[in-house]
Design an enzyme around this catalytic site. Structure first.
Site, PDB file in Angstrom:
ATOM      1  N   ASP A 146      66.347  20.445  70.132  1.00 33.44           N
ATOM      2  CA  ASP A 146      65.501  19.875  68.071  1.00 33.44           C
ATOM      3  C   ASP A 146      65.199  19.057  68.466  1.00 33.44           C
ATOM      4  O   ASP A 146      63.933  19.318  69.189  1.00 33.44           O
ATOM      5  CB  ASP A 146      67.909  19.383  68.109  1.00 33.44           C
ATOM      6  CG  ASP A 146      68.286  18.261  70.082  1.00 33.44           C
ATOM      7  OD1 ASP A 146      67.049  18.352  70.136  1.00 33.44           O
ATOM      8  OD2 ASP A 146      69.243  18.348  70.203  1.00 33.44           O
ATOM      9  N   HIS A 166      63.590  26.127  66.871  1.00 34.12           N
ATOM     10  CA  HIS A 166      64.787  25.315  66.108  1.00 34.12           C
ATOM     11  C   HIS A 166      66.361  26.124  66.167  1.00 34.12           C
ATOM     12  O   HIS A 166      67.484  25.242  66.120  1.00 34.12           O
ATOM     13  CB  HIS A 166      64.348  25.130  64.971  1.00 34.12           C
ATOM     14  CG  HIS A 166      65.060  23.022  64.301  1.00 34.12           C
ATOM     15  ND1 HIS A 166      65.832  22.345  65.593  1.00 34.12           N
ATOM     16  CD2 HIS A 166      64.764  22.754  63.561  1.00 34.12           C
ATOM     17  CE1 HIS A 166      65.997  21.428  64.775  1.00 34.12           C
ATOM     18  NE2 HIS A 166      65.410  21.216  64.053  1.00 34.12           N
TER      19      HIS A 166
END
Length: 439
Positions: free
Chosen positions: A415, A411
């Site tokens: 995304d 992450h």
């Protein structure tokens, strides 16, 4: 000014890099001693990494002047492990550090010149006692697994190899002798692998199984990955009915035509490679504040070894290969994995990894990213279920072949939009498989 070819050269022989993510290697044993002569191409030593064992050849003919690290030492890549004396007339890699030396001049005197040979730093060593921290090659572990020999029993077998290393012949001789140490009592020791944090937990009692070298490396790699990448896992479900039917209808004809088994793995790799081309930023690694998007699509396949450990052989340039070539590559890599025949080139260069957890009957998984990649895909078991489907006459209930896919992604740089879109695209390619496709 050209050097006098009558003079030998002292060459700093360094630990080679044996894979993209390999940072260190364990010296298994030296095949030459200090003062021994060797020819170009002779195997000087054997080096083990967390992936495979490698034979390191001599770059030129000469004499082994000094050994800096002994068997079972863990040495960083690029560290000087030995000093070789070679002739100026031999071809040498100009990227290596070569130190000119006059014939018969002691090595110690040359270390006082402007081009000193730097002493290596202290490194962690593996215990030489075979009862504690014993090192066994993947071949030995494979034989032990086939013969149901425990690690504790393996450590008691008399070894005839150099520096107490257990050889294949030792194991077979032990089996021929009736396995006299099969039921010997074990000495229970603290098996704790990680000392930080120091938690005073009740670990209970039971059989003690020492981690082998590869398992320790895998453990370190997994912990490093979880500490480095903030993992997020997304899930989708795919209807693979058309693909399953096509594969079942054509697998015999495929094998007859190409002499290759048609498993689901090359079909999965094909779909993943197509999705990566649609979303290239998933095919990346992280370097500090930089994202390196890889131009090549090299798909790693998490594969079980006979020892029970995992390894990731790599299908190179998967997007450029047809189904027959993908099937050939997959079958060859799986066969080499099962027989411990993988070499360093087979396991390096991966840019994206898949793990077929469905092979073990798992419905889905939450895979850990294979560093330095930024995502990994887990494929669950293909299971028939009653599903509601849309038809031209309305909704109907039908038996469909369904599979869960789970994508763990980093992450920091991937995304939810990129991760979710890529995962959905893989599922779409699997669902939209052409049932009329020719083999």
């Amino acid at each position: 000014m050209n050097q006098d070819k009558r003079f030998p050269l002292l060459w700093e022989f360094k630990m080679p890099k044996m894979g993209e993510s390999i940072t260190e290697g364990t010296i298994i044993n030296w095949l030459f001693s200090e003062g021994d002569s060797f020819n170009e191409g002779d195997i000087l030593l054997e080096v083990a990494t967390d992936k495979v064992d490698n034979e390191v050849p001599a770059p030129a003919s000469g004499v082994l002047k000094e050994i800096r690290f002994k068997a079972k030492d863990i040495v960083p890549v690029g560290e000087v492990i030995a000093i070789l004396e070679i002739s100026n007339e031999d071809t040498a890699d100009q990227n290596k550090t070569v130190i000119p030396s006059k014939a018969k001049e002691p090595l110690q005197e040359k270390q006082n010149t402007s081009k000193k040979i730097i002493q290596p730093p202290t490194v962690t060593t593996v215990a030489s006692d075979r009862a504690e921290g014993a090192f066994f090659s993947p071949l030995i572990l494979s034989i032990a697994k086939q013969q149901h020999i425990s690690f504790e029993e393996l450590a008691r077998i008399p070894a005839t190899g150099k520096d107490g290393r257990l050889r294949k012949s030792d194991v077979f001789q032990y089996i021929s002798d009736g396995r006299p140490y099969q039921f010997a009592q074990t000495v229970v020791q603290d098996p704790t692998a990680y000392r930080i944090p120091q938690l005073n937990l009740d670990k209970g009692t039971g059989k003690i199984i020492e981690m082998d070298r590869m398992r320790q490396m895998i453990a370190d790699h997994m912990v490093y990955s979880k500490h480095t990448s903030p993992h997020v896992t997304a899930y989708v479900e795919a209807d693979l009915t058309n693909m399953v039917q096509w594969r079942n209808d054509h697998k015999e004809a495929f094998q007859k035509k190409y002499s290759e088994k048609l498993t689901f793995t090359p079909l999965f790799i094909e779909a993943v490679a197509k999705a990566i081309k649609d979303f290239p930023n998933i095919n990346a690694s992280v370097d500090g504040n930089k994202i390196i998007v890889k131009p090549d699509i090299n798909i790693g396949m998490a594969t079980a070894l006979p020892s029970g450990n995992l390894i990731v052989p790599v299908v190179k340039n998967a997007d450029e290969k047809d189904l027959k070539t993908l099937a050939t590559d997959v079958n060859l890599l799986v066969e080499k994995s099962r027989n411990n025949k993988l070499n360093s080139d087979d396991i390096k260069g991966s840019t994206f990894t898949i793990s077929n957890v469905g092979t073990f009957g798992s419905v889905m998984g939450t895979p850990i990213i294979n560093q330095p990649e930024v995502a990994i895909l887990a494929l669950g078991i293909i299971k028939k279920r009653a599903e509601v489907i849309e038809t031209t006459v309305g909704d109907e209930i039908a038996i469909r072949s369904m599979m869960y896919l789970s994508l763990s992604f980093d992450h920091r740089v991937v995304d939810g939009y990129l991760g979710g879109s890529f995962l959905r695209r893989v599922a779409d390619y699997l669902e939209q498989f052409d049932i009329n496709r020719e083999i």
